[in-house]
Design a protein around this motif. Structure first.
Motif, PDB file in Angstrom:
ATOM      1  N   GLY A   1       0.944  -1.310   0.064  1.00 28.26           N
ATOM      2  CA  GLY A   1      -0.073  -0.015   0.042  1.00 28.26           C
ATOM      3  C   GLY A   1       0.975   1.208  -0.014  1.00 28.26           C
ATOM      4  N   PRO A   2       0.222   2.380   0.038  1.00 29.42           N
ATOM      5  CA  PRO A   2       0.739   3.605  -0.248  1.00 29.42           C
ATOM      6  C   PRO A   2       1.705   3.794   1.252  1.00 29.42           C
ATOM      7  CG  PRO A   2      -1.458   4.285   0.117  1.00 29.42           C
ATOM      8  CD  PRO A   2      -1.012   2.479  -0.318  1.00 29.42           C
ATOM      9  N   PHE A   3       1.271   3.212   2.385  1.00 32.43           N
ATOM     10  CA  PHE A   3       2.117   3.268   3.672  1.00 32.43           C
ATOM     11  C   PHE A   3       2.001   1.867   4.319  1.00 32.43           C
ATOM     12  CE2 PHE A   3       0.089   7.499   3.161  1.00 32.43           C
ATOM     13  CZ  PHE A   3       1.167   8.612   3.235  1.00 32.43           C
ATOM     14  N   ARG A   4       3.206   1.664   4.880  1.00 36.03           N
ATOM     15  CA  ARG A   4       3.228   0.118   5.396  1.00 36.03           C
ATOM     16  C   ARG A   4       4.082   0.234   6.702  1.00 36.03           C
ATOM     17  NH1 ARG A   4       7.397  -3.211   4.414  1.00 36.03           N
ATOM     18  NH2 ARG A   4       8.778  -2.454   2.944  1.00 36.03           N
ATOM     19  N   SER A   5       3.932  -0.466   7.566  1.00 42.07           N
ATOM     20  CA  SER A   5       4.633  -0.554   9.010  1.00 42.07           C
ATOM     21  C   SER A   5       5.840  -1.293   8.953  1.00 42.07           C
ATOM     22  CB  SER A   5       3.831  -1.048   9.985  1.00 42.07           C
ATOM     23  OG  SER A   5       3.346  -2.232   9.864  1.00 42.07           O
ATOM     24  N   GLU A   6       6.565  -0.987   9.748  1.00 41.82           N
ATOM     25  CA  GLU A   6       7.752  -2.024   9.993  1.00 41.82           C
ATOM     26  C   GLU A   6       7.503  -2.474  11.006  1.00 41.82           C
ATOM     27  OE1 GLU A   6      11.995  -0.276   8.815  1.00 41.82           O
ATOM     28  OE2 GLU A   6      10.923   1.639   9.272  1.00 41.82           O
ATOM     29  N   VAL A   7       7.165  -3.949  11.114  1.00 43.97           N
ATOM     30  CA  VAL A   7       6.573  -4.509  12.204  1.00 43.97           C
ATOM     31  C   VAL A   7       7.388  -4.532  13.494  1.00 43.97           C
ATOM     32  CG1 VAL A   7       5.634  -6.759  12.985  1.00 43.97           C
ATOM     33  CG2 VAL A   7       5.234  -6.054  10.626  1.00 43.97           C
ATOM     34  N   LEU A   8       8.467  -5.053  13.711  1.00 45.50           N
ATOM     35  CA  LEU A   8       9.518  -5.125  14.914  1.00 45.50           C
ATOM     36  C   LEU A   8       9.708  -3.897  15.199  1.00 45.50           C
ATOM     37  CD1 LEU A   8      10.741  -6.986  16.878  1.00 45.50           C
ATOM     38  CD2 LEU A   8      12.646  -6.968  15.296  1.00 45.50           C
ATOM     39  N   PRO A   9      10.316  -2.715  14.707  1.00 37.05           N
ATOM     40  CA  PRO A   9      10.664  -1.409  15.092  1.00 37.05           C
ATOM     41  C   PRO A   9       9.326  -0.955  15.889  1.00 37.05           C
ATOM     42  CG  PRO A   9      11.874  -1.681  13.087  1.00 37.05           C
ATOM     43  CD  PRO A   9      10.667  -2.847  13.218  1.00 37.05           C
ATOM     44  N   ASP A  10       8.129  -0.834  14.876  1.00 35.07           N
ATOM     45  CA  ASP A  10       6.868   0.052  15.437  1.00 35.07           C
ATOM     46  C   ASP A  10       6.220  -0.743  16.653  1.00 35.07           C
ATOM     47  OD1 ASP A  10       7.223   1.179  13.146  1.00 35.07           O
ATOM     48  OD2 ASP A  10       5.546   0.177  11.927  1.00 35.07           O
ATOM     49  N   ILE A  11       6.319  -2.308  16.844  1.00 33.77           N
ATOM     50  CA  ILE A  11       6.035  -2.913  18.088  1.00 33.77           C
ATOM     51  C   ILE A  11       7.127  -2.314  19.403  1.00 33.77           C
ATOM     52  CG2 ILE A  11       5.849  -5.005  19.211  1.00 33.77           C
ATOM     53  CD1 ILE A  11       4.939  -6.304  16.624  1.00 33.77           C
ATOM     54  N   LEU A  12       8.147  -2.292  18.922  1.00 37.87           N
ATOM     55  CA  LEU A  12       9.175  -1.760  20.141  1.00 37.87           C
ATOM     56  C   LEU A  12       9.034  -0.289  20.656  1.00 37.87           C
ATOM     57  CD1 LEU A  12      12.437  -3.639  18.907  1.00 37.87           C
ATOM     58  CD2 LEU A  12      10.866  -4.369  20.856  1.00 37.87           C
ATOM     59  N   VAL A  13       8.516   0.493  19.641  1.00 40.04           N
ATOM     60  CA  VAL A  13       8.515   1.865  20.005  1.00 40.04           C
ATOM     61  C   VAL A  13       7.156   1.902  20.760  1.00 40.04           C
ATOM     62  CG1 VAL A  13       7.938   4.152  18.841  1.00 40.04           C
ATOM     63  CG2 VAL A  13       9.799   2.615  18.089  1.00 40.04           C
ATOM     64  N   VAL A  14       5.945   1.483  20.269  1.00 41.41           N
ATOM     65  CA  VAL A  14       4.904   1.411  20.927  1.00 41.41           C
ATOM     66  C   VAL A  14       4.698   0.860  22.361  1.00 41.41           C
ATOM     67  CG1 VAL A  14       2.327   0.856  21.034  1.00 41.41           C
ATOM     68  CG2 VAL A  14       3.656   1.580  18.817  1.00 41.41           C
ATOM     69  N   ALA A  15       5.627  -0.250  22.348  1.00 40.68           N
ATOM     70  CA  ALA A  15       5.728  -0.870  23.871  1.00 40.68           C
ATOM     71  C   ALA A  15       6.573   0.179  24.751  1.00 40.68           C
ATOM     72  CB  ALA A  15       6.617  -2.215  23.541  1.00 40.68           C
ATOM     73  N   LEU A  16       7.566   0.724  24.238  1.00 39.67           N
ATOM     74  CA  LEU A  16       8.300   1.681  24.896  1.00 39.67           C
ATOM     75  C   LEU A  16       7.475   2.834  25.553  1.00 39.67           C
ATOM     76  CD1 LEU A  16      10.978   2.608  26.273  1.00 39.67           C
ATOM     77  CD2 LEU A  16      11.482   3.611  24.048  1.00 39.67           C
ATOM     78  N   VAL A  17       6.743   3.465  24.585  1.00 37.67           N
ATOM     79  CA  VAL A  17       5.687   4.846  24.835  1.00 37.67           C
ATOM     80  C   VAL A  17       4.663   4.101  25.990  1.00 37.67           C
ATOM     81  CG1 VAL A  17       4.091   6.202  23.878  1.00 37.67           C
ATOM     82  CG2 VAL A  17       6.074   5.942  22.666  1.00 37.67           C
ATOM     83  N   ALA A  18       3.885   2.981  25.646  1.00 36.84           N
ATOM     84  CA  ALA A  18       2.970   2.425  26.526  1.00 36.84           C
ATOM     85  C   ALA A  18       3.806   2.171  27.930  1.00 36.84           C
ATOM     86  CB  ALA A  18       2.405   1.196  26.152  1.00 36.84           C
ATOM     87  N   ALA A  19       4.910   1.663  27.884  1.00 34.01           N
ATOM     88  CA  ALA A  19       5.376   1.618  29.284  1.00 34.01           C
ATOM     89  C   ALA A  19       5.783   2.561  30.103  1.00 34.01           C
ATOM     90  CB  ALA A  19       6.946   0.802  29.070  1.00 34.01           C
ATOM     91  N   LEU A  20       6.469   3.747  29.205  1.00 34.63           N
ATOM     92  CA  LEU A  20       6.625   4.614  30.113  1.00 34.63           C
ATOM     93  C   LEU A  20       5.422   5.723  30.495  1.00 34.63           C
ATOM     94  CD1 LEU A  20       9.491   6.460  27.695  1.00 34.63           C
ATOM     95  CD2 LEU A  20       9.928   5.300  29.853  1.00 34.63           C
ATOM     96  N   ALA A  21       4.504   5.763  29.878  1.00 33.47           N
ATOM     97  CA  ALA A  21       3.221   6.434  30.130  1.00 33.47           C
ATOM     98  C   ALA A  21       2.699   5.755  31.240  1.00 33.47           C
ATOM     99  CB  ALA A  21       2.173   6.511  29.124  1.00 33.47           C
ATOM    100  N   THR A  22       2.383   4.313  31.222  1.00 32.71           N
ATOM    101  CA  THR A  22       1.876   3.566  32.110  1.00 32.71           C
ATOM    102  C   THR A  22       2.540   3.654  33.641  1.00 32.71           C
ATOM    103  OG1 THR A  22       1.071   2.165  30.638  1.00 32.71           O
ATOM    104  CG2 THR A  22       0.915   1.389  32.893  1.00 32.71           C
ATOM    105  N   ALA A  23       4.120   3.523  33.602  1.00 33.65           N
ATOM    106  CA  ALA A  23       4.811   4.106  34.744  1.00 33.65           C
ATOM    107  C   ALA A  23       4.443   5.143  35.400  1.00 33.65           C
ATOM    108  CB  ALA A  23       6.246   3.478  34.266  1.00 33.65           C
ATOM    109  N   ALA A  24       4.576   6.311  34.606  1.00 34.06           N
ATOM    110  CA  ALA A  24       4.247   7.515  35.011  1.00 34.06           C
ATOM    111  C   ALA A  24       3.040   7.626  35.643  1.00 34.06           C
ATOM    112  CB  ALA A  24       4.245   8.777  33.857  1.00 34.06           C
ATOM    113  N   GLY A  25       1.901   7.145  35.041  1.00 32.69           N
ATOM    114  CA  GLY A  25       0.737   7.131  35.874  1.00 32.69           C
ATOM    115  C   GLY A  25       0.532   6.441  37.118  1.00 32.69           C
ATOM    116  N   VAL A  26       1.337   5.352  37.268  1.00 30.49           N
ATOM    117  CA  VAL A  26       1.529   4.627  38.401  1.00 30.49           C
ATOM    118  C   VAL A  26       2.330   5.288  39.610  1.00 30.49           C
ATOM    119  CG1 VAL A  26       2.370   2.409  39.784  1.00 30.49           C
ATOM    120  CG2 VAL A  26       1.279   2.301  37.424  1.00 30.49           C
ATOM    121  N   ARG A  27       3.350   6.035  39.140  1.00 30.31           N
ATOM    122  CA  ARG A  27       3.856   6.619  39.929  1.00 30.31           C
ATOM    123  C   ARG A  27       3.335   7.968  40.550  1.00 30.31           C
ATOM    124  NH1 ARG A  27       9.352   7.929  41.452  1.00 30.31           N
ATOM    125  NH2 ARG A  27       9.952   9.858  41.820  1.00 30.31           N
ATOM    126  N   SER A  28       2.732   8.702  39.591  1.00 29.00           N
ATOM    127  CA  SER A  28       1.433   9.521  40.222  1.00 29.00           C
ATOM    128  C   SER A  28       0.408   9.405  41.052  1.00 29.00           C
ATOM    129  CB  SER A  28       0.845  10.295  38.827  1.00 29.00           C
ATOM    130  OG  SER A  28       0.040   9.380  38.343  1.00 29.00           O
TER     131      SER A  28
END
Length: 474
Positions: free
Chosen positions: A142-169
């Motif tokens: 398609g006109p846009f497509r994902s890079e599976v492994l890097p995309d999953i790792l980036v989303v997992a990192l963002v989710a971990a940081l945001a969730t940890a910040a919520g738990v800490r608050s």
């Protein structure tokens, strides 16, 4: 029995007094799906109303998934040449981070007697499960497509940081504040209890810089509409479907444009491809993509009157200087934290005031560099490999501007507050700094001199009225 049957299954307490892990897992799935729906509904709506479309609904869902991944900062590929697309729409990213933060805080508050990270880990796993499904779905042609492994790792990192910040608050609500690095400095340079004022000053400076960037974007839009021939509106007028699509895309990228405007106000500006520069000193642009926000860029040439934008960082440093100056004079937080006698915080020495101002400038510089990195990215390879502020330049400029304004401003405010309190007799002379004592004696001497001069004038005028006139001539 009726109460047990009416209670939702997922809210039933577990063996240790908290919700089961499945409920937290589904909370993460729901958090991800809500964010995906926010992106997918407009995309599918535009696909439905498109008069002539060759692609099926799978292409529209892949586009929505790609936008959701990009919102987390994940890289995707564009076109047949697999050109990297790394510009993060910060509005979508902020939505994802805020929802994960709130979900993490809610799970931590309801964890009961379970382990601290049991619920947040399940929440994170549920969010990442949706990310895996989206990345696999968007990996097709398609006109846009994902890079599976890097995309999953980036989303997992963002989710971990945001969730940890919520738990800490959620966990920091009932805990006393921890000692900061400022409290470990030697006494002459230690702003006692200065962590909170320094954070407040840094946030105020950041808000001022963001407001400056928004003001520049608004002024550019008005000037383009009034004198620039309406380049942005010309790009928008390409049919009933292109108009809302471009408007929505410009909306999600508007925070990026505001941060680019803040970098412009700081002085270093930003780049729109290799070999280009947009700053108050002038603009040198090459070919740029046709996009409404790019239509707001200034024309090539020297800066001229655009140098006036450098006044905005000076104004953004006024409020932090006032906050730090009042904190240095003892107008801050609980007196117990500052170690004051008689329920009143002890004023900071001048060196500690300078230290606090420099610490706030350092925080602003780090934040400006980080936000400059997040707001930029690439649209393709080669010349368009990077668009946006250069992070280290923006960080240095932000720290330098705030230090330039906050250091003398905080000292001046501290001097004025302590001097005013000394004049009212609210503090003994021994508790004042050398600057405050000098100002107090100077004002006192000036007032005495003025009073004596006034008394002398009154005495002379009374003597002139009461003096006997010349004897009458017989």
């Amino acid at each position: 029995m009726t109460q047990l049957m009416g209670r939702p299954i997922l809210e039933a307490p577990g063996e240790l007094g908290g919700r089961p892990a499945l409920a937290d897992l589904l909370t993460g799935v729901r958090t991800a799906l809500v964010g995906l729906a926010v992106v997918g509904v407009p995309v599918l709506g535009l696909w439905v109303v498109t008069p002539s479309v060759d692609d099926g609904p799978a292409a529209a869902t892949r586009l929505a998934g790609v936008l959701w991944l990009i919102g987390h900062g994940a890289p995707v590929l564009r076109g047949e040449a697999d050109a990297p697309l790394t510009v993060t729409p910060l509005l979508l990213g902020a939505l994802a981070v805020v929802r994960l933060h709130r979900a993490g805080a809610g799970v931590a508050a309801r964890r009961g007697l379970r382990s601290r990270w049991g619920g947040p880990v399940a929440l994170w796993a549920g969010y990442c499960a949706v990310a895996v499904a989206v990345a696999l779905h968007c990996a097709g042609a398609g006109p846009f497509r994902s890079e599976v492994l890097p995309d999953i790792l980036v989303v997992a990192l963002v989710a971990a940081l945001a969730t940890a910040a919520g738990v800490r608050s959620a966990g920091a609500a009932g805990r006393p504040p921890a000692d900061s690095l400022l409290d470990r400095l030697p006494p002459p340079y230690r702003p006692v209890g200065g962590a909170a004022p320094v954070r407040a000053a840094a946030l105020a400076a950041g808000a001022g810089l963001v407001a400056a960037g928004g003001l520049l974007v608004a002024v550019s839009a008005v000037l383009d509409a009034a004198t620039g021939g309406g380049r942005g509106m010309a790009l928008l007028g390409r049919g009933p479907v292109a108009l809302p699509a471009l408007l929505l895309l410009a909306l999600v990228l508007l925070p990026n444009a505001v941060l680019w405007g803040a970098a412009y106000a700081l002085g270093p500006g930003f780049v729109v491809g290799a070999g280009s520069v947009v700053s108050p000193g002038g603009a040198a642009l090459g070919p740029v993509p046709e996009f409404p926000l790019f239509a707001l860029l200034p024309a090539d040439g020297p800066g001229g009157w655009r140098w006036a934008a450098l006044v905005l960082p000076l104004l953004a440093g006024v409020v932090p200087a006032v906050l730090l100056g009042r904190a240095a004079a003892g107008r801050r937080g609980p007196a117990a934290a500052a170690g004051g006698a008689g329920g009143r915080p002890v004023p900071w020495p001048p060196a500690a005031t300078v230290t606090a101002a420099l610490a706030a400038a350092l925080l602003v510089g780090v934040g400006a560099a980080l936000l400059g990195r997040l707001s930029g990215g690439g649209l393709a390879g080669g010349r368009m490999a990077w668009l946006g502020p250069v992070p280290w330049r923006s960080g240095l400029a932000a720290a330098g501007w705030l230090a330039l304004v906050a250091v003398p401003g905080a000292l001046l405010v501290r001097h004025r507050v302590l001097g005013a309190e000394g004049e009212r007799g609210n503090a003994p002379a021994g508790d004042r700094s050398a600057y405050a004592r000098l100002a107090w004696w100077t004002r006192r001497g000036a007032l005495r001199l003025r009073a004596r001069a006034h008394a002398l004038v009154l005495r002379l005028s009374e003597a002139g009225r009461g003096a006997p006139g010349p004897d009458p001539v017989d």
